[in-house]
Enzyme design. Structure first.
Site, mmCIF file in Angstrom:
data_model
loop_
_atom_site.group_PDB
_atom_site.id
_atom_site.type_symbol
_atom_site.label_atom_id
_atom_site.label_comp_id
_atom_site.label_asym_id
_atom_site.label_seq_id
_atom_site.Cartn_x
_atom_site.Cartn_y
_atom_site.Cartn_z
ATOM 1 N N SER A 1 0.843 -1.296 -0.110
ATOM 2 C CA SER A 1 0.080 -0.033 0.073
ATOM 3 C C SER A 1 0.694 1.215 0.067
ATOM 4 C CB SER A 1 -1.166 -0.004 1.296
ATOM 5 O OG SER A 1 -0.094 -0.166 2.530
ATOM 6 N N HIS A 2 2.015 1.235 0.822
ATOM 7 C CA HIS A 2 3.011 2.416 0.538
ATOM 8 C C HIS A 2 4.280 1.859 0.313
ATOM 9 C CE1 HIS A 2 -0.423 3.548 3.126
ATOM 10 N NE2 HIS A 2 -0.252 4.677 3.189
ATOM 11 N N ASN A 3 5.087 2.683 -0.593
ATOM 12 C CA ASN A 3 6.138 2.424 -0.965
ATOM 13 C C ASN A 3 7.141 3.721 -0.967
ATOM 14 O OD1 ASN A 3 8.738 1.060 -1.623
ATOM 15 N ND2 ASN A 3 7.936 0.209 -3.385
#
Length: 330
Positions: A87-89
């Site tokens: 979801s987040h990178n």
């Protein structure tokens, strides 16, 4: 009204037949004006999404924060981003330069650790650490347009009412995780597709919240577009015996949106993680310095994000998870 409206919808967006009418009543305005304001904020890209915010663990998914040390960061990020549970990178200013959150579904054949291991192999990561949540003190992304600074708030802990999800709940989760349309009746397609009335929709959505499956139904802003130009992951090396007490203190700051206790490693001594938001880097660092004075950590450091490679909601109960494993496992 604009600031009050933005604060209100981040806290809770009403699941109702005419939600903008309900919001207008609370704001002392009219439905049309409130809907137009929402459309304006959406057009300006200040509003990212309005949808259900679900609890990964309660839905049976296993998740973790992961840090990779990699040479070719663009290639590594592209490989990691193919996984539907990422979801987040972000690129962050550390030897561990690529930080991402990943979740695997309950029926995953690989599981969390093997999935991370596979991504590390495919992206030629030199080293990595897996940092699952040991204890969550706070998760509350609500940015106050008037500024937050060193203000404190009480972190509410809700008691969950245990129950098993029904087929209707699974269908509801799939639909409520989608962004709403900016129309008078944004939930019309949900009730039509499920063949239920609004009373049932409101009752079952409330039940999902009471069971801890859905944290809330609310609006998420694009931080920088909303005027919050700085945010930092701040990690703290604290006494393990006092970690719970210290975590509660850090979570009390309004500028802190996330606060977790995670494992340590010989090459990673920081157990307490916090996300701190501000309108400027100086404002963020003022808050962090205030926190440091209060909790007296052994050490702490800022991990500013220098690039965003991915930021999107996980689509729960999607076929994409099984498809990814089929494509990537020999």
């Amino acid at each position: 009204m604009r600031e009050e409206f933005v604060t209100l919808i981040q806290k809770e967006f009403p699941i109702a037949q005419r939600p903008f009418a309900a919001l207008a009543k609370e704001l002392g305005s009219d439905e049309e004006s409130v809907l137009e304001l929402y459309k304006e904020l959406k057009a300006q890209d200040i509003i990212r999404q309005t949808s259900g915010i679900f609890d990964t663990k309660s839905l049976g998914y296993k998740s973790s924060l992961v840090a990779f040390k990699t040479k070719d960061i663009e290639e590594a990020a592209a490989i990691i981003n193919t996984h539907p549970g990422v979801s987040h990178n972000y690129e962050r200013d550390h030897d561990f330069n690529l930080w991402f959150t990943i979740a695997v579904e309950p029926r995953s054949k690989l599981g969390l650790e093997k999935t991370v291991e596979l991504l590390a192999q495919k992206s030629n990561a030199q080293e990595y650490i897996i940092l699952p949540t040991k204890k969550m003190f706070k998760i509350k992304v609500q940015l106050d347009p008037r500024g937050m600074g060193k203000k404190k708030e009480k972190v509410e802990k809700k008691k969950k009412i245990s129950f098993e999800l029904t087929p209707l709940h699974y269908q509801l989760i799939k639909l409520l995780q989608e962004d709403i349309d900016a129309v008078y009746e944004p939930f019309a397609k949900v009730v039509e597709e499920l063949g239920i009335d609004y009373d049932t929709l409101m009752h079952e959505a409330k039940k999902l919240q009471e069971g801890g499956y859905m944290r809330r139904f609310a609006t998420i802003l694009r931080h920088r577009k909303a005027g919050f130009n700085a945010n930092a992951m701040v990690v703290w090396d604290v006494d393990e015996k006092r970690a719970a007490e210290i975590g509660e203190k850090v979570a009390a700051y309004q500028a802190v949106s996330h606060c977790y206790l995670r494992p340590t490693y010989p090459n990673w001594p920081y157990s307490l993680f916090s996300m701190v938001h501000g309108k400027s880097k100086e404002e963020v660092e003022e808050v962090v310095e205030e926190i440091a004075k209060e909790i007296e950590p052994r050490d702490y450091r800022y991990l500013y994000s220098t690039r965003e490679f991915k930021k999107q909601r996980i689509k729960y109960f999607s076929d994409a998870f099984a498809a990814w494993e089929r494509e990537n496992v020999d």
